[in-house]
Design an enzyme around this catalytic site. Structure first.
Site, PDB file in Angstrom:
ATOM      1  N   GLU A  39      40.892  39.586  12.190  1.00 54.94           N
ATOM      2  CA  GLU A  39      39.729  39.257  11.379  1.00 54.94           C
ATOM      3  C   GLU A  39      39.580  37.736  11.421  1.00 54.94           C
ATOM      4  O   GLU A  39      40.543  37.020  11.115  1.00 54.94           O
ATOM      5  CB  GLU A  39      39.928  39.723   9.935  1.00 54.94           C
ATOM      6  N   ARG A 265      55.711  44.816  10.072  1.00 56.76           N
ATOM      7  CA  ARG A 265      55.213  43.446  10.084  1.00 56.76           C
ATOM      8  C   ARG A 265      56.362  42.483  10.313  1.00 56.76           C
ATOM      9  O   ARG A 265      57.492  42.771   9.934  1.00 56.76           O
ATOM     10  CB  ARG A 265      54.667  43.073   8.699  1.00 56.76           C
ATOM     11  N   LYS A 275      47.462  35.409   5.300  1.00 57.92           N
ATOM     12  CA  LYS A 275      46.353  34.477   5.547  1.00 57.92           C
ATOM     13  C   LYS A 275      45.792  33.930   4.246  1.00 57.92           C
ATOM     14  O   LYS A 275      45.391  32.779   4.176  1.00 57.92           O
ATOM     15  CB  LYS A 275      45.263  35.172   6.359  1.00 57.92           C
TER      16      LYS A 275
HETATM   17  P1  ATP Z   1      47.043  38.865   6.626  1.00 49.07           P
HETATM   18  O1  ATP Z   1      47.690  39.882   5.759  1.00 49.07           O
HETATM   19  O2  ATP Z   1      47.885  37.671   6.921  1.00 49.07           O
HETATM   20  O3  ATP Z   1      45.648  38.508   6.179  1.00 49.07           O
HETATM   21  P2  ATP Z   1      45.919  40.698   8.444  1.00 49.07           P
HETATM   22  O4  ATP Z   1      46.700  41.849   8.912  1.00 49.07           O
HETATM   23  O5  ATP Z   1      44.871  40.958   7.444  1.00 49.07           O
HETATM   24  O6  ATP Z   1      46.910  39.560   8.028  1.00 49.07           O
HETATM   25  P3  ATP Z   1      44.326  40.505  10.775  1.00 49.07           P
HETATM   26  O7  ATP Z   1      43.540  39.382  11.300  1.00 49.07           O
HETATM   27  O8  ATP Z   1      43.616  41.717  10.324  1.00 49.07           O
HETATM   28  O9  ATP Z   1      45.225  39.929   9.615  1.00 49.07           O
HETATM   29  O10 ATP Z   1      45.452  40.894  11.813  1.00 49.07           O
HETATM   30  C1  ATP Z   1      45.205  41.240  13.152  1.00 49.07           C
HETATM   31  C2  ATP Z   1      46.343  42.076  13.652  1.00 49.07           C
HETATM   32  O11 ATP Z   1      47.572  41.369  13.508  1.00 49.07           O
HETATM   33  C3  ATP Z   1      46.479  43.354  12.839  1.00 49.07           C
HETATM   34  O12 ATP Z   1      46.644  44.429  13.748  1.00 49.07           O
HETATM   35  C4  ATP Z   1      47.700  43.157  12.027  1.00 49.07           C
HETATM   36  O13 ATP Z   1      48.370  44.356  11.810  1.00 49.07           O
HETATM   37  C5  ATP Z   1      48.520  42.173  12.859  1.00 49.07           C
HETATM   38  N1  ATP Z   1      49.385  41.377  12.000  1.00 49.07           N
HETATM   39  C6  ATP Z   1      49.006  40.575  10.980  1.00 49.07           C
HETATM   40  N2  ATP Z   1      50.081  40.037  10.375  1.00 49.07           N
HETATM   41  C7  ATP Z   1      51.179  40.509  11.027  1.00 49.07           C
HETATM   42  C8  ATP Z   1      52.589  40.331  10.868  1.00 49.07           C
HETATM   43  N3  ATP Z   1      53.093  39.553   9.913  1.00 49.07           N
HETATM   44  N4  ATP Z   1      53.410  40.981  11.724  1.00 49.07           N
HETATM   45  C9  ATP Z   1      52.903  41.753  12.700  1.00 49.07           C
HETATM   46  N5  ATP Z   1      51.590  41.965  12.901  1.00 49.07           N
HETATM   47  C10 ATP Z   1      50.720  41.358  12.075  1.00 49.07           C
HETATM   48 MG    MG Z   2      43.316  42.537   8.201  1.00 46.22          MG
END
Ligand code: ATP
Ligand code: MG
Length: 561
Positions: A39, A265, A275
């Site tokens: 995102e 994660r 984020k």
């Molecule tokens: P945050 O919780 O930090 O906002 P998010 O998952 O909402 O992270 P996205 O931009 O949606 O952020 O993430 C893109 C991809 O990266 C998703 O498939 C998510 O599962 C993966 N991802 C995000 N954070 C992690 C992490 N700490 N470890 C592994 N994969 C991750």
């Molecule tokens: Mg997300």
């Protein structure tokens, strides 16, 4: 700590790759298609690197393809700056999506059409409840939810309202579109999830064409299906969303049937990887920006001098499992050190200079000494470093009254100057306050290159720079951004910010060749650690970031007492 098992260099195995092998063997798929779906509401962090390495890595290993798809469904939080930064960072990490760059917003029209279809099929309805009321009706893990009074409105009426929502007739939050599934489901995601919300916001790509936007749940699986994704890999918090993902796939005429798999994660000690928190650190100026070298962002690591290969190595050592764990930041540090030790050329710099006058070195004379660029790699060649009557050494390489295990310079003590001569301290000069301001020393001209013809030994070799010919520099030393390994565990995570995470040294001296180091290129400052030039530096005064220190054996000995 299941997340820290190291792999053994054989073909990578984990439950996801095993499932893919089985799918290919059984002919369920001919080729593998994965995607990384960020995102664009922030910069990428090292948690994302795990997802990137997994998705692009699998595509490569199985001869398939990996898409980069922006999950741009919430214009309230998304920006073009993030879209650009994410692309740059994925490339920097070493991966390429080729022609497969997509946006969920590319599918807005198709998704809208499918939403109308669900309404016509009696599987979705427009709800006039407010967000709070919807929440109150949702129930809990132990109690079923309650049906909205608008749940049984006719498909015709819902369709009319939905079209008027699109036409912009209603303000934000006035109505939503919900799937009509099961308010009593044990899985809360099944309790009539929201599919569309009204949001009068300008979208980075679609501008003002839309004033209602699909939710993540409604956009994600169908986007996968449109792109022909075979294996949709996401983190464990989406496990409970999978039945909903499948429900959409089953209830809509999608062109393919992707399957979702969830993995753990990445969490790391001494930092935060959410984020929302990273945005807060930047907005409230707890750090200098997204690329602050203390940030766990890819742009932060780049500025700090961490090579992308070290991040890939670190990620490859993590197990892909179904159980979350916390990885020690020391493990990442280890990967960085291990790589830089083989790749980084050596240079000399003095961070906290103490002036040394070599009394028996002729006044006005200077010479150039040859210094190896890498002790383990003769191909890295040599460079010349100037030497003269006045040099600088590190303040802590001298002790007036040394304890037993301190072998460096002290009154009457002889040490080796790296690539130069043996040096003996004769006297420490002090100011009126008793601070040591200068050392008076002598050198042995016969020891040029570092060995004594008479075979006498010294117990320490120290680094130095000549006063004449060296350049001033600023050096920024970084420590963990958070003082405790689990920021926030004791309350507000902001309270756990390490007040000593940045130390700026402004009176450093560097050998002349360091002035030509390009930003981002890693070098080892002998005996101090790995550093890289920072773009903040000017020709007159370069700035260096410490990427990571060398292990300090003296600190360990000192700590033991
Ligand atoms: P945050 O919780 O930090 O906002 P998010 O998952 O909402 O992270 P996205 O931009 O949606 O952020 O993430 C893109 C991809 O990266 C998703 O498939 C998510 O599962 C993966 N991802 C995000 N954070 C992690 C992490 N700490 N470890 C592994 N994969 C991750
Ligand atoms: Mg997300």
């Amino acid at each position: 700590m299941t997340d820290t098992e190291t792999h053994d260099g054989e073909a990578t195995r984990d439950f996801i790759r095993d499932a893919i092998r089985a799918d290919l063997a059984a002919g369920r798929h001919k080729t593998v298609a994965t995607r990384f779906p960020p995102e664009p509401n922030g910069y990428l962090h090292i948690g994302h690197a795990k997802s990137i390495c997994l998705n692009f890595g699998i595509a490569k290993e199985f001869g398939g393809r990996c898409h980069l798809r922006f999950d741009d469904t919430n214009p309230a939080k998304e920006e073009q700056e993030y879209i650009d930064a994410i692309q740059k960072d994925v490339h920097w990490l070493g991966f390429d999506w080729g022609e497969h760059l997509y946006y969920a917003s590319d599918y807005f029209e198709q998704l809208y059409e499918w939403a109308e279809r669900l309404i016509q099929d009696g599987k979705a309805y427009v709800d006039d409840l407010s967000a709070d009321e919807i929440r109150e009706h949702r129930g809990t893990l132990t109690e079923p939810g309650r049906e909205s009074p608008f749940r049984n409105r006719s498909p015709e009426q819902s369709l009319d309202l939905f079209r008027r929502m699109r036409a912009g007739e209603f303000p934000d939050g006035a109505r939503v579109l919900r799937a009509k599934i099961d308010m009593a489901s044990g899985n809360i995601n099944f309790r009539d999830p929201v599919l569309y919300r009204i949001l009068h916001a300008t979208h980075p790509r679609t501008g003002d064409a839309w004033c209602l936007y699909p939710t993540y749940d409604f956009a994600h699986g169908q986007s996968d299906a449109i792109e022909g994704i075979t294996h949709s890999l996401c983190t464990l918090e989406f496990e409970d969303h999978r039945p909903l993902y499948d429900w959409f796939i089953e209830n809509l005429p999608v062109p393919s049937r992707p399957r979702q798999y969830e993995f753990s994660r990445l969490n790391i000690t001494h930092t935060v990887l959410s984020k929302r928190r990273l945005v807060q650190l930047v907005r409230e100026k707890h750090v200098r920006g997204w690329d602050d070298p203390r940030m766990p962002t890819l742009t932060g690591y780049r500025r700090r001098g961490v090579p992308p290969a070290a991040i890939r190595d670190f990620i490859s050592r993590l197990a892909i499992t179904k159980s979350d764990g916390i990885v020690e930041i020391a493990m990442l540090d280890h990967c960085v050190r291990e790589l830089l030790n083989t790749t980084a050329e050596r240079r000399m710099a003095v961070l906290r200079p103490l002036k040394v006058v070599i009394e028996n070195y002729p006044e006005g004379q200077t010479e150039q000494l040859e210094a190896a660029n890498h002790p383990g790699n003769p191909d890295a060649g040599t460079r010349m470093v100037p030497f003269g009557r006045e040099i600088y050494i590190e303040r802590d390489d001298f002790m007036e009254d040394p304890p037993k295990k301190f072998f460096r310079l002290a009154p009457g003590r002889e040490v080796r100057l790296r690539f130069a001569y043996f040096l003996t301290c004769r006297e420490a000069i002090k100011d009126s306050a008793g601070n040591i301001v200068e050392l008076r020393c002598t050198y042995d001209p016969a020891t040029k290159g570092g060995n004594a013809p008479d075979g006498r030994k010294v117990k320490a070799t120290i680094h130095w720079v000549a006063a004449e010919g060296s350049a001033p520099a600023e050096v920024r030393l970084y420590d963990h951004l958070f003082a405790r390994p689990d920021p926030g565990a004791g309350g507000d995570y902001l309270q756990d910010i390490n007040p000593d995470s940045l130390e700026v040294l402004t009176d450093c001296r560097i050998e002349p060749s360091l002035r030509d180091i390009a930003p981002g290129q890693a070098v080892q400052f002998e005996r101090l650690g790995y550093f890289c030039a920072d773009p903040d530096g000017a020709a007159a005064k370069p700035v260096f970031n410490r990427t990571i220190g060398l292990r300090d054996t003296w600190a360990k000995v000192a700590a033991k007492g």
